[in-house]
Design a protein around this motif. Structure first.
Motif, PDB file in Angstrom:
ATOM      1  N   UNK A 135      13.893  -7.262  -0.940  1.00 37.18           N
ATOM      2  CA  UNK A 135      13.393  -6.718   0.316  1.00 37.18           C
ATOM      3  C   UNK A 135      12.738  -5.354   0.091  1.00 37.18           C
ATOM      4  N   UNK A 136      13.397  -4.486  -0.672  1.00 33.85           N
ATOM      5  CA  UNK A 136      12.849  -3.153  -0.918  1.00 33.85           C
ATOM      6  C   UNK A 136      11.499  -3.237  -1.627  1.00 33.85           C
ATOM      7  N   UNK A 137      11.389  -4.133  -2.594  1.00 34.46           N
ATOM      8  CA  UNK A 137      10.136  -4.273  -3.333  1.00 34.46           C
ATOM      9  C   UNK A 137       9.052  -4.906  -2.465  1.00 34.46           C
ATOM     10  N   UNK A 138       9.441  -5.827  -1.600  1.00 36.25           N
ATOM     11  CA  UNK A 138       8.476  -6.397  -0.657  1.00 36.25           C
ATOM     12  C   UNK A 138       7.993  -5.310   0.314  1.00 36.25           C
ATOM     13  N   UNK A 139       8.903  -4.431   0.748  1.00 41.64           N
ATOM     14  CA  UNK A 139       8.504  -3.338   1.624  1.00 41.64           C
ATOM     15  C   UNK A 139       7.467  -2.447   0.930  1.00 41.64           C
ATOM     16  N   UNK A 140       7.654  -2.199  -0.371  1.00 40.45           N
ATOM     17  CA  UNK A 140       6.684  -1.393  -1.097  1.00 40.45           C
ATOM     18  C   UNK A 140       5.329  -2.096  -1.164  1.00 40.45           C
ATOM     19  N   UNK A 141       5.365  -3.399  -1.379  1.00 42.74           N
ATOM     20  CA  UNK A 141       4.120  -4.167  -1.428  1.00 42.74           C
ATOM     21  C   UNK A 141       3.344  -4.022  -0.112  1.00 42.74           C
TER      22      UNK A 141
END
Length: 495
Positions: free
Chosen positions: A382-388
């Motif tokens: 989720x955190x990495x998707x938020x960065x994307x």
């Protein structure tokens, strides 16, 4: 100053609440009055919302206020978007509203695009293409020759359907209608061409009204049954994310927000819609906000993955509190596997645990074994998707994004907040967790003339609710993790 009591009915995909917001002397206090379950109901292969059970739960909230002698100044209702009820010629609700997770819309968007091109649909509505949007639901129902549609005089989106049940008055509130992929965000009128192409009469939809509009009083029958009296019902920001954005505790307009719950909605607030070739390619959406603003955002599958895993663990006799889940995530080894939360495989699988394990195996990664492994995988993904998504937002925003406000239930997850700050490389301000109910109540306060603008509302939030700021840590490790994530979910090097 007089104390004002505003009752917010805040309905989500898994539960609903009645929340009392008491406003006095430039601050407010909140109190949960009732909480009740909500769930998709399957019947003969179709998926529905039990709107009559929700109606009963709303009345129970009113009864509780009456028993406790709480004087209510007004009532507002917010819900999720896109879904709606069919209303017959005599005013009856024709069956249960279909739920957006019903598979009857699978593939319908592509079939519809043979009638109206995908890009034209986006240019007319500015809405992210998702198969369950109201436009495609109506098209799917038409293809089914669905009986409620065939006999409907009108459709009412979920908050409007519930306010109709309470008051007998029908309206179409702007923010919830804006999620339908039928409303033009510039003219704020429905696109008749899109409805006619779906084989549906434009007369099914009435003109929109803006948040803060008076709908009517409770019916005589409900006023008497509940003992609450003839309380006015206000059309608030009927879409729950629109309500949550009202409560962002910022006095600076240059912010990004993440409304974190079953869905994660990440975006910015702008005065005019952003409909460009880039926003189309990145599949961003332009939904309605308070005071006619636009919520320029992207829908991200949020805590749905964890919620479904928890259900499976509970069936197996493993019941974890939220604090235990956070501890599990902290204890697991980091950066072992990632998933794309928005992959269709996670939309409504029979087993979320198997779906995550299968995705990791297919992409050549470590396959989670323990419950803690699954938690860590979900939170990091989720955190990495938020960065994307925030990297996309930075390219499209008309201002520099310097911080992210996380609001909603997910803002209480300190581990995910820290992961998010690490991943995006900027401060994360967490809170309020009850943003949706707060926004609902504050729009009622604006309707009552107590506040005059969204900035006054937000100043009330700043005055009333403490927040917590998370600063980025371990930047190099998270940059390396994002490079791996990007290869796995976008470049698909393992597939």
């Amino acid at each position: 100053m007089k104390a004002y009591n505003f009752l917010a009915f805040d309905l989500g995909a898994t539960s609903g609440r009645s929340v009392l917001l008491t406003l006095q002397d430039g601050k407010f206090e909140m109190r949960e009055i009732t909480r009740f379950p909500n769930a998709v109901m399957e019947l003969h292969g179709k998926y529905y919302w039990d709107i009559f059970a929700l109606y009963k739960s709303l009345k129970q909230g009113l009864c509780t206020c009456a028993k406790e002698n709480i004087p209510i100044d007004s009532i507002g209702i917010d819900t999720w978007g896109v879904d709606f009820a069919y209303i017959g010629k005599g005013g009856s609700i024709l069956g249960l509203p279909r739920a957006y997770r019903d598979p009857y819309t699978h593939g319908m968007e592509e079939a519809y695009f043979k009638k109206v091109a995908r890009k034209e649909v986006y240019e007319r509505t500015g809405i992210q293409i998702m198969n369950f949007n109201s436009l495609f639901q109506l098209y799917a129902a038409k293809q089914e020759e669905y009986e409620p549609l065939e006999n409907a005089e009108e459709i009412l989106f979920m908050p409007d359907a519930l306010s109709y049940m309470l008051t007998g008055k029908r309206i179409c509130e702007y923010t919830d209608a804006s999620t339908s992929q039928i409303l033009n965000p510039v003219t704020k009128q429905f696109e008749t061409r899109l409805l006619e192409a779906a084989g549906v009469s434009p007369s099914l939809l009435r003109d929109v009204v803006m948040p803060g509009t008076y709908i009517g009083e409770l019916t005589d029958a409900i006023a008497q049954e509940t003992g609450i009296g003839k309380v006015p019902v206000i059309a608030v920001t009927g879409h729950d994310t629109a309500a949550a954005v009202v409560a962002v505790p910022s006095v600076d307009p240059e912010f990004a927000y993440l409304s974190s719950g079953t869905w994660s909605l990440m975006g910015i607030e702008v005065e005019e819609p952003i409909i460009t070739d880039e926003s189309y390619e990145m599949n961003f959406t332009n939904e309605g906000g308070i005071e006619g603003t636009t919520r320029f955002l992207k829908n991200i599958t949020g805590m749905w993955l964890l919620e479904q895993c928890r259900k499976e663990w509970e069936k197996a006799g493993r019941i974890y509190s939220y604090s235990q889940i956070v501890e599990m995530g902290e204890s697991a080894k980091p950066f072992r596997c990632f998933v794309n939360p928005d992959d269709p495989v996670f939309a409504n699988p029979s087993s979320m645990l198997k779906a995550i394990a299968g995705y990791c195996k297919t992409t050549g990664q470590f396959v989670p074994v323990t419950d803690a492994d699954f938690v860590r995988c979900i939170f990091e993904s989720l955190a990495l998707r938020y960065n994307e998504v925030i990297c996309m937002l930075k390219k499209l925003a008309p201002f520099t994004i310097k911080k992210l406000h996380v609001i909603g239930g997910g803002s209480r997850n300190k581990l995910l907040n820290q992961f998010t700050a690490n991943a995006i490389g900027m401060p994360v301000v967490a809170g309020p967790s009850e943003a949706t109910a707060i926004g609902n109540g504050l729009v009622q306060a604006r309707s009552a003339g107590i506040v005059t603008s969204r900035w006054e509302m937000r100043q009330l939030v700043v005055n009333s609710i403490p927040t917590e700021t998370f600063l980025p840590q371990a930047q190099e490790l998270w940059r390396e993790a994002y490079t791996r994530y990007d290869k796995i979910v976008n470049q698909q090097v393992y597939k």
